[in-house]
Design a protein around this motif. Structure first.
Motif, PDB file in Angstrom:
ATOM      1  N   SER A 158       7.923  32.491  12.292  1.00  0.00           N
ATOM      2  CA  SER A 158       7.576  31.177  12.850  1.00  0.00           C
ATOM      3  C   SER A 158       6.332  30.590  12.203  1.00  0.00           C
ATOM      4  O   SER A 158       6.319  29.447  11.742  1.00  0.00           O
ATOM      5  N   ARG A 159       5.259  31.383  12.152  1.00  0.00           N
ATOM      6  CA  ARG A 159       3.986  30.848  11.669  1.00  0.00           C
ATOM      7  C   ARG A 159       4.058  30.462  10.195  1.00  0.00           C
ATOM      8  O   ARG A 159       3.658  29.357   9.814  1.00  0.00           O
ATOM      9  N   ALA A 160       4.583  31.349   9.364  1.00  0.00           N
ATOM     10  CA  ALA A 160       4.649  31.068   7.924  1.00  0.00           C
ATOM     11  C   ALA A 160       5.542  29.869   7.641  1.00  0.00           C
ATOM     12  O   ALA A 160       5.247  29.060   6.754  1.00  0.00           O
ATOM     13  N   SER A 161       6.627  29.739   8.398  1.00  0.00           N
ATOM     14  CA  SER A 161       7.528  28.601   8.194  1.00  0.00           C
ATOM     15  C   SER A 161       6.833  27.288   8.511  1.00  0.00           C
ATOM     16  O   SER A 161       6.897  26.330   7.737  1.00  0.00           O
ATOM     17  N   LEU A 162       6.157  27.231   9.655  1.00  0.00           N
ATOM     18  CA  LEU A 162       5.480  25.996  10.052  1.00  0.00           C
ATOM     19  C   LEU A 162       4.377  25.631   9.066  1.00  0.00           C
ATOM     20  O   LEU A 162       4.267  24.478   8.631  1.00  0.00           O
ATOM     21  N   ILE A 163       3.567  26.610   8.699  1.00  0.00           N
ATOM     22  CA  ILE A 163       2.461  26.335   7.780  1.00  0.00           C
ATOM     23  C   ILE A 163       2.983  25.946   6.408  1.00  0.00           C
ATOM     24  O   ILE A 163       2.537  24.958   5.798  1.00  0.00           O
ATOM     25  N   GLY A 164       3.959  26.706   5.892  1.00  0.00           N
ATOM     26  CA  GLY A 164       4.494  26.432   4.564  1.00  0.00           C
ATOM     27  C   GLY A 164       5.130  25.063   4.450  1.00  0.00           C
ATOM     28  O   GLY A 164       4.877  24.322   3.483  1.00  0.00           O
ATOM     29  N   LEU A 165       5.930  24.698   5.442  1.00  0.00           N
ATOM     30  CA  LEU A 165       6.607  23.396   5.365  1.00  0.00           C
ATOM     31  C   LEU A 165       5.657  22.245   5.675  1.00  0.00           C
ATOM     32  O   LEU A 165       5.845  21.132   5.183  1.00  0.00           O
ATOM     33  N   ALA A 166       4.613  22.501   6.492  1.00  0.00           N
ATOM     34  CA  ALA A 166       3.594  21.469   6.693  1.00  0.00           C
ATOM     35  C   ALA A 166       2.862  21.191   5.381  1.00  0.00           C
ATOM     36  O   ALA A 166       2.537  20.036   5.067  1.00  0.00           O
ATOM     37  N   VAL A 167       2.608  22.243   4.598  1.00  0.00           N
ATOM     38  CA  VAL A 167       1.971  22.062   3.288  1.00  0.00           C
ATOM     39  C   VAL A 167       2.905  21.280   2.353  1.00  0.00           C
ATOM     40  O   VAL A 167       2.446  20.412   1.595  1.00  0.00           O
ATOM     41  N   ILE A 168       4.200  21.583   2.399  1.00  0.00           N
ATOM     42  CA  ILE A 168       5.158  20.823   1.588  1.00  0.00           C
ATOM     43  C   ILE A 168       5.144  19.348   1.990  1.00  0.00           C
ATOM     44  O   ILE A 168       5.158  18.447   1.141  1.00  0.00           O
ATOM     45  N   PHE A 169       5.103  19.094   3.301  1.00  0.00           N
ATOM     46  CA  PHE A 169       5.001  17.710   3.776  1.00  0.00           C
ATOM     47  C   PHE A 169       3.726  17.058   3.242  1.00  0.00           C
ATOM     48  O   PHE A 169       3.734  15.892   2.820  1.00  0.00           O
ATOM     49  N   LEU A 170       2.623  17.805   3.244  1.00  0.00           N
ATOM     50  CA  LEU A 170       1.360  17.285   2.741  1.00  0.00           C
ATOM     51  C   LEU A 170       1.457  16.947   1.252  1.00  0.00           C
ATOM     52  O   LEU A 170       0.944  15.913   0.803  1.00  0.00           O
ATOM     53  N   VAL A 171       2.132  17.795   0.483  1.00  0.00           N
ATOM     54  CA  VAL A 171       2.328  17.521  -0.940  1.00  0.00           C
ATOM     55  C   VAL A 171       3.107  16.215  -1.129  1.00  0.00           C
ATOM     56  O   VAL A 171       2.746  15.372  -1.961  1.00  0.00           O
ATOM     57  N   GLY A 172       4.167  16.042  -0.341  1.00  0.00           N
ATOM     58  CA  GLY A 172       4.925  14.794  -0.421  1.00  0.00           C
ATOM     59  C   GLY A 172       4.088  13.586  -0.069  1.00  0.00           C
ATOM     60  O   GLY A 172       4.189  12.528  -0.703  1.00  0.00           O
ATOM     61  N   THR A 173       3.227  13.741   0.938  1.00  0.00           N
ATOM     62  CA  THR A 173       2.328  12.655   1.330  1.00  0.00           C
ATOM     63  C   THR A 173       1.406  12.259   0.179  1.00  0.00           C
ATOM     64  O   THR A 173       1.215  11.072  -0.105  1.00  0.00           O
ATOM     65  N   LEU A 174       0.830  13.259  -0.478  1.00  0.00           N
ATOM     66  CA  LEU A 174      -0.095  12.979  -1.580  1.00  0.00           C
ATOM     67  C   LEU A 174       0.631  12.358  -2.774  1.00  0.00           C
ATOM     68  O   LEU A 174       0.092  11.462  -3.438  1.00  0.00           O
ATOM     69  N   ILE A 175       1.848  12.813  -3.047  1.00  0.00           N
ATOM     70  CA  ILE A 175       2.631  12.213  -4.139  1.00  0.00           C
ATOM     71  C   ILE A 175       2.851  10.732  -3.874  1.00  0.00           C
ATOM     72  O   ILE A 175       2.674   9.883  -4.757  1.00  0.00           O
ATOM     73  N   ALA A 176       3.245  10.400  -2.623  1.00  0.00           N
ATOM     74  CA  ALA A 176       3.489   8.998  -2.281  1.00  0.00           C
ATOM     75  C   ALA A 176       2.198   8.183  -2.302  1.00  0.00           C
ATOM     76  O   ALA A 176       2.184   7.034  -2.747  1.00  0.00           O
ATOM     77  N   ALA A 177       1.107   8.775  -1.822  1.00  0.00           N
ATOM     78  CA  ALA A 177      -0.147   8.027  -1.696  1.00  0.00           C
ATOM     79  C   ALA A 177      -0.777   7.695  -3.040  1.00  0.00           C
ATOM     80  O   ALA A 177      -1.434   6.656  -3.179  1.00  0.00           O
ATOM     81  N   ILE A 178      -0.594   8.557  -4.048  1.00  0.00           N
ATOM     82  CA  ILE A 178      -1.220   8.302  -5.357  1.00  0.00           C
ATOM     83  C   ILE A 178      -0.206   7.787  -6.369  1.00  0.00           C
ATOM     84  O   ILE A 178      -0.504   7.719  -7.567  1.00  0.00           O
ATOM     85  N   ALA A 179       0.960   7.387  -5.890  1.00  0.00           N
ATOM     86  CA  ALA A 179       2.039   6.979  -6.796  1.00  0.00           C
ATOM     87  C   ALA A 179       1.630   5.779  -7.649  1.00  0.00           C
ATOM     88  O   ALA A 179       0.936   4.863  -7.180  1.00  0.00           O
ATOM     89  N   SER A 180       2.099   5.783  -8.892  1.00  0.00           N
ATOM     90  CA  SER A 180       1.867   4.651  -9.795  1.00  0.00           C
ATOM     91  C   SER A 180       3.099   3.782  -9.957  1.00  0.00           C
ATOM     92  O   SER A 180       3.038   2.738 -10.600  1.00  0.00           O
ATOM     93  N   ASP A 181       4.224   4.209  -9.388  1.00  0.00           N
ATOM     94  CA  ASP A 181       5.429   3.380  -9.376  1.00  0.00           C
ATOM     95  C   ASP A 181       6.286   3.804  -8.188  1.00  0.00           C
ATOM     96  O   ASP A 181       6.031   4.829  -7.547  1.00  0.00           O
ATOM     97  N   MET A 182       7.327   3.025  -7.894  1.00  0.00           N
ATOM     98  CA  MET A 182       8.143   3.289  -6.715  1.00  0.00           C
ATOM     99  C   MET A 182       8.962   4.566  -6.853  1.00  0.00           C
ATOM    100  O   MET A 182       9.324   5.187  -5.849  1.00  0.00           O
ATOM    101  N   THR A 183       9.253   4.982  -8.074  1.00  0.00           N
ATOM    102  CA  THR A 183       9.985   6.239  -8.249  1.00  0.00           C
ATOM    103  C   THR A 183       9.187   7.399  -7.668  1.00  0.00           C
ATOM    104  O   THR A 183       9.740   8.273  -6.981  1.00  0.00           O
ATOM    105  N   GLN A 184       7.890   7.406  -7.910  1.00  0.00           N
ATOM    106  CA  GLN A 184       7.051   8.469  -7.359  1.00  0.00           C
ATOM    107  C   GLN A 184       6.953   8.366  -5.837  1.00  0.00           C
ATOM    108  O   GLN A 184       6.893   9.384  -5.139  1.00  0.00           O
ATOM    109  N   VAL A 185       6.931   7.141  -5.305  1.00  0.00           N
ATOM    110  CA  VAL A 185       6.952   6.970  -3.849  1.00  0.00           C
ATOM    111  C   VAL A 185       8.224   7.584  -3.266  1.00  0.00           C
ATOM    112  O   VAL A 185       8.186   8.288  -2.247  1.00  0.00           O
ATOM    113  N   LEU A 186       9.367   7.340  -3.916  1.00  0.00           N
ATOM    114  CA  LEU A 186      10.630   7.885  -3.431  1.00  0.00           C
ATOM    115  C   LEU A 186      10.630   9.412  -3.482  1.00  0.00           C
ATOM    116  O   LEU A 186      11.138  10.071  -2.562  1.00  0.00           O
ATOM    117  N   ILE A 187      10.064   9.974  -4.561  1.00  0.00           N
ATOM    118  CA  ILE A 187       9.960  11.437  -4.643  1.00  0.00           C
ATOM    119  C   ILE A 187       9.090  11.967  -3.508  1.00  0.00           C
ATOM    120  O   ILE A 187       9.434  12.950  -2.829  1.00  0.00           O
TER     121      ILE A 187
END
Length: 472
Positions: free
Chosen positions: A82-111
């Motif tokens: 339970s713990r590793a799953s929640l933490i690991g996937l929350a970090v993945i969500f955070l990575v997606g957030t940062l990709i969208a936030a620093i995107a230089s085009d809409m393709t990166q936002v979609l990723i």
């Protein structure tokens, strides 16, 4: 601790359960906020980066990957704990957030949105799966009531908050606001959530099933923006793929879903049908009401959004109100009544629009919210109680995924009905009002189907031995 003892609201916010309650609230908040984020922040992102032709895909891909992630949640919980799953996937969500936030085009936002969707789909599903592990059954309705309040706040305040951040700072700030919440969530998971047992069995990766679920969901999303004939074909293809996914899962050694998922012969399967069909019905107002209020009555965006939010407020308040119900007979009445209120509310919303009667529409929206609020918590509780101990993780994790699938399917079907009736080409109020009648009739019919599934759920739950979970 006996289930006959009435649970109190003070308990879930008391010293014993407050940390866990906070974690679940944060998990739901992240999912809900990001589901409503796109409407407020993405138009500004498009102005900055270009790519207006793909703006709808930022929501579509988030939804598709959230459903796939939710389907994989129980497997990840068994593999990682339970713990590793929640933490690991929350970090993945955070990575997606940062990709969208620093995107230089809409393709990166979609990723970024796709990565966000997968991570948050798993986190939301795991938060549901943890409820029967971390709370006694007498407190589960209170937890569901708390989650309904979180959803209502997100529905009402999410777009406003994201819009304010976008206007005052930038659209990137609307994404980055996730960062502190994710970090708090991760730290609390480290301190509070038990590791959970990992499966000792070697499990193969269910790539074919996840691919089939993702492809089926993608076809549903495409149907929402396709012309009527193509949309029908896409929905038929989606239904075939999703049925294949369920059948493949039933034959698999390591399953993603409970064995009786969507079987009308069991309480679990019937309950999942109720949980799927009610969002399908509710999509008519969720997708079109704000636009109709602006188009027909000249409401501004804020006034229209506040009117539509009556549903969320009624859902929240009614969910909290009925959370104290102890008698199983009363709970069964609430389960049966919910879809009926939903269907009646949809008809009143239609009549309010047709008659230009604001208060009729508001009462209809309130009834739609009441329909969800009085029944959802006890539908979920009944499904989890009817599930065997070895299946409970899969069943609980499937609940938010099923609801997301219902929202996606409902949006697509609403688009098909409105487009087929000529809504996009309607000129003048009379043509618009004529074109939305099939939309609301179709939605009300799905509410009737949800009612029939609820009758089946209640009938089967009477003869299903009810389990007691997380009792101490």
């Amino acid at each position: 601790m006996s289930d006959t003892v009435e649970g109190r609201w003070a308990e879930i916010f008391g010293p014993r359960y407050l940390p866990v309650t906070t974690i679940l609230a944060l998990g739901v908040t992240l999912f809900a906020f990001n589901a409503f984020l796109s409407a407020a922040a993405l138009p500004s992102a498009v102005q900055d980066l270009g790519g207006v032709e793909v703006i709808s895909w930022a929501t579509t891909l988030y939804l598709v990957f959230a459903i796939v992630g939710g389907a994989a949640a129980a497997l990840l919980k068994r593999r990682l704990g339970s713990r590793a799953s929640l933490i690991g996937l929350a970090v993945i969500f955070l990575v997606g957030t940062l990709i969208a936030a620093i995107a230089s085009d809409m393709t990166q936002v979609l990723i970024g949105r796709s990565v966000q969707g997968f991570g948050e789909g798993v986190v939301a599903a795991l938060c549901f799966a943890l409820i029967p592990e971390l709370f006694p059954s007498r407190l589960v309705p209170k937890v569901f009531g708390m989650q309904a309040v979180v959803w209502a706040v997100a529905a009402f305040g999410g777009p406003a908050g994201a819009g304010a951040l976008t206007e005052l700072i930038s659209w990137r700030a609307a994404f980055l606001i996730n960062v502190p919440f994710v970090l708090i969530f991760v730290v609390m998971c480290m301190l509070v959530v038990p590791r959970g047992e990992k499966s000792a069995e070697a499990e193969s990766f269910p790539g074919l099933r996840l691919l089939t679920i993702g492809a089926g969901t993608m076809l549903v999303a495409l149907a929402a923006v396709a012309p009527p004939v193509q949309a029908v074909l896409l929905l038929i293809g989606a239904a075939i793929l999703l049925v294949i996914a369920v059948l493949l899962d039933r034959r698999a050694m390591q399953r993603l879903m409970p064995t009786d998922a969507f079987s009308l012969r069991t309480a679990v399967g019937s309950g999942l049908w109720v949980f799927l069909l009610m969002p399908v019905a509710g999509a008519a107002t969720a997708v079109y009401l704000i636009m109709l209020l602006q188009q027909l009555w000249g409401f501004g965006p804020t006034q229209a959004a506040i009117t539509a939010a009556v549903m969320a407020v009624a859902w929240s308040l009614s969910s909290v109100t009925v959370a104290n119900v102890r008698q199983r007979s009363t709970r069964r009445i609430l389960i049966r009544t919910g879809p009926l209120l939903l269907g009646a509310g949809l008809i009143l919303v239609l009549l309010g629009l047709e008659w230009s009667q604001f208060w009729v529409l508001v009462v209809g929206q309130a009834m739609v919210g009441l329909g969800f609020g009085i029944s959802n918590g006890y539908i979920m509780l009944t499904i989890m109680e009817a599930s065997s101990a070895e299946e409970r993780d899969r069943t609980s994790a499937l609940l938010p995924t099923t609801q997301s699938a219902g929202n996606a399917l409902g949006a697509a079907l609403a688009g098909v009905a409105a487009n087929a009736a000529g809504y996009p080409l309607a000129v003048g109020n009379a043509e618009v009002l004529a074109s939305i009648v099939p939309l609301f009739i179709m939605a009300a019919l799905f509410a009737v189907l949800a009612f029939l599934a609820a009758l089946r759920l209640v009938q089967l739950a009477k003869v299903t031995p009810l389990a007691t979970f997380a009792e101490e």
